[in-house]
Design a protein around this motif. Structure first.
Motif, mmCIF file in Angstrom:
data_model
loop_
_atom_site.group_PDB
_atom_site.id
_atom_site.type_symbol
_atom_site.label_atom_id
_atom_site.label_comp_id
_atom_site.label_asym_id
_atom_site.label_seq_id
_atom_site.Cartn_x
_atom_site.Cartn_y
_atom_site.Cartn_z
ATOM 1 N N ARG A 29 36.012 48.074 40.761
ATOM 2 C CA ARG A 29 35.572 47.871 39.735
ATOM 3 C C ARG A 29 36.649 47.303 38.238
ATOM 4 N N ARG A 31 38.324 45.239 35.941
ATOM 5 C CA ARG A 31 38.814 45.650 34.943
ATOM 6 C C ARG A 31 38.555 44.107 33.184
ATOM 7 N N ARG A 76 31.092 41.538 35.473
ATOM 8 C CA ARG A 76 31.395 42.755 34.486
ATOM 9 C C ARG A 76 30.730 41.894 32.943
ATOM 10 N N SER A 78 32.763 41.693 29.956
ATOM 11 C CA SER A 78 33.495 40.708 29.432
ATOM 12 C C SER A 78 34.062 39.835 29.947
ATOM 13 N N ASP A 98 27.106 46.460 31.279
ATOM 14 C CA ASP A 98 27.867 46.487 32.233
ATOM 15 C C ASP A 98 27.255 47.260 33.435
ATOM 16 N N HIS A 102 29.607 49.406 37.838
ATOM 17 C CA HIS A 102 29.703 47.967 37.350
ATOM 18 C C HIS A 102 30.529 48.213 36.028
ATOM 19 N N GLY A 103 31.914 47.616 35.433
ATOM 20 C CA GLY A 103 32.218 47.509 34.528
ATOM 21 C C GLY A 103 32.530 49.099 34.211
#
Length: 293
Positions: A29, A31, A76, A78, A98, A102-103
């Motif tokens: 995952r 970040r 993700r 972001s 997400d 994920h995320g």
């Protein structure tokens, strides 16, 4: 399950089963990066459930002119931080999520069907979208959502996976699978992961091209290491005058989302008064000095 089906499944190798699990499981995952943190912390977060998995959603702006942003595999929401900022400044209200596995969302695996279910629910909550933006696997999910009722005025497809067959073939090549194991993976996909779906035909951007009437912006890097740039040419050809293809350089498959050039290009496409059909079908932007920014 009938006896023939049971026999078929029993005959599949342990290696085929392990590879099948890898296919539907994101590796780790990611970040939020430091330059994404302020944007993601400023979002209004929510939750929905798909396939028993908790999905985290994000929204910015006042709700007017919503724009759907769909991330790719092992990515993700972001990653759209720079585009989110620009869209809000331009009077849009970005919406993202997400995906499962994920995320910040729950689960360990996900599928195109789950992506499609999330997109359907966000459409229900936010109404028709002024635009929909997808990256890679996420762009394919957008096209699969159109026949399910997704309504948007414009589409942006970045580093687009053209169809499910390409996705599977690329995975098999990356894993250096022999023909037998590759066939087992396809068999399991047909029988277990997407039962009842004609995925080899319907899970294709090219298949949906004749039915998509809204303007389309394609952005692809000529050095994309995951999806060859020739795939963008195939898609542009299928859409004809409804599509504009912008080719970048030295951004690759993932860094392209953070490029100021790409953010500018997408924003201009969304805010342009003229129809995409009046713009050049193919342009090469920043070919001599494009860098990841």
């Amino acid at each position: 399950m009938d006896l023939a089906t049971a026999a078929d499944d029993t005959a599949l190798s342990a290696e085929g089963e392990a590879v099948f699990d890898l296919f539907r499981t994101p590796h780790g995952r990611s970040r939020p990066r430091p330059d994404e943190r302020e944007v993601i912390d400023g979002a209004r977060t929510g939750e929905l459930t798909v396939g028993g998995k908790r999905v985290v959603t994000y929204a910015w702006g006042g709700g007017e002119r919503p724009v759907l942003l769909v991330h790719g595999w092992e990515s993700r929401a972001s990653r759209y931080a720079k585009l989110v900022t620009r869209l809000v400044e331009s009077g849009y209200s970005p919406v993202s999520f997400d995906a499962p596995g994920h995320g910040e969302s729950g689960g360990d695996t996900t599928t195109l069907v789950e992506y499609r279910a999330v997109i359907r629910e966000l459409h229900r909550r936010h109404g028709d979208f002024a635009a929909a933006v997808g990256h890679s696997f996420g762009a394919l999910a957008l096209f699969l959502s159109l026949p399910e009722g997704l309504r948007t005025e414009r589409i942006v497809a970045i580093s687009t996976v053209p169809d499910f067959s390409y996705l599977v073939d690329s995975f098999c090549a990356h894993m250096a699978l022999d023909a037998r194991t590759g066939a087992e993976v396809r068999h399991r996909l047909d029988r277990h992961l997407y039962p009842g779906e004609d995925m080899w035909t319907r899970f294709s951007v090219l298949h949906h091209a004749p039915h998509v009437r809204v303007p389309l912006l394609l952005v692809h890097d000529e050095n994309d290491e995951a999806v060859g740039a020739e795939q963008a040419e195939r898609i542009a050809g299928a859409f004809g005058s409804r599509a504009r293809l912008v080719v970048t350089r030295r951004l690759g498959h993932r860094r392209i989302l953070g490029s100021s050039l790409v953010v500018d290009t997408v924003t201009r496409f969304l805010t342009a008064a003229e129809a995409t059909a009046d713009a050049p079908r193919r342009t090469h932007e920043g070919k001599t000095e494009v860098t990841a920014r």
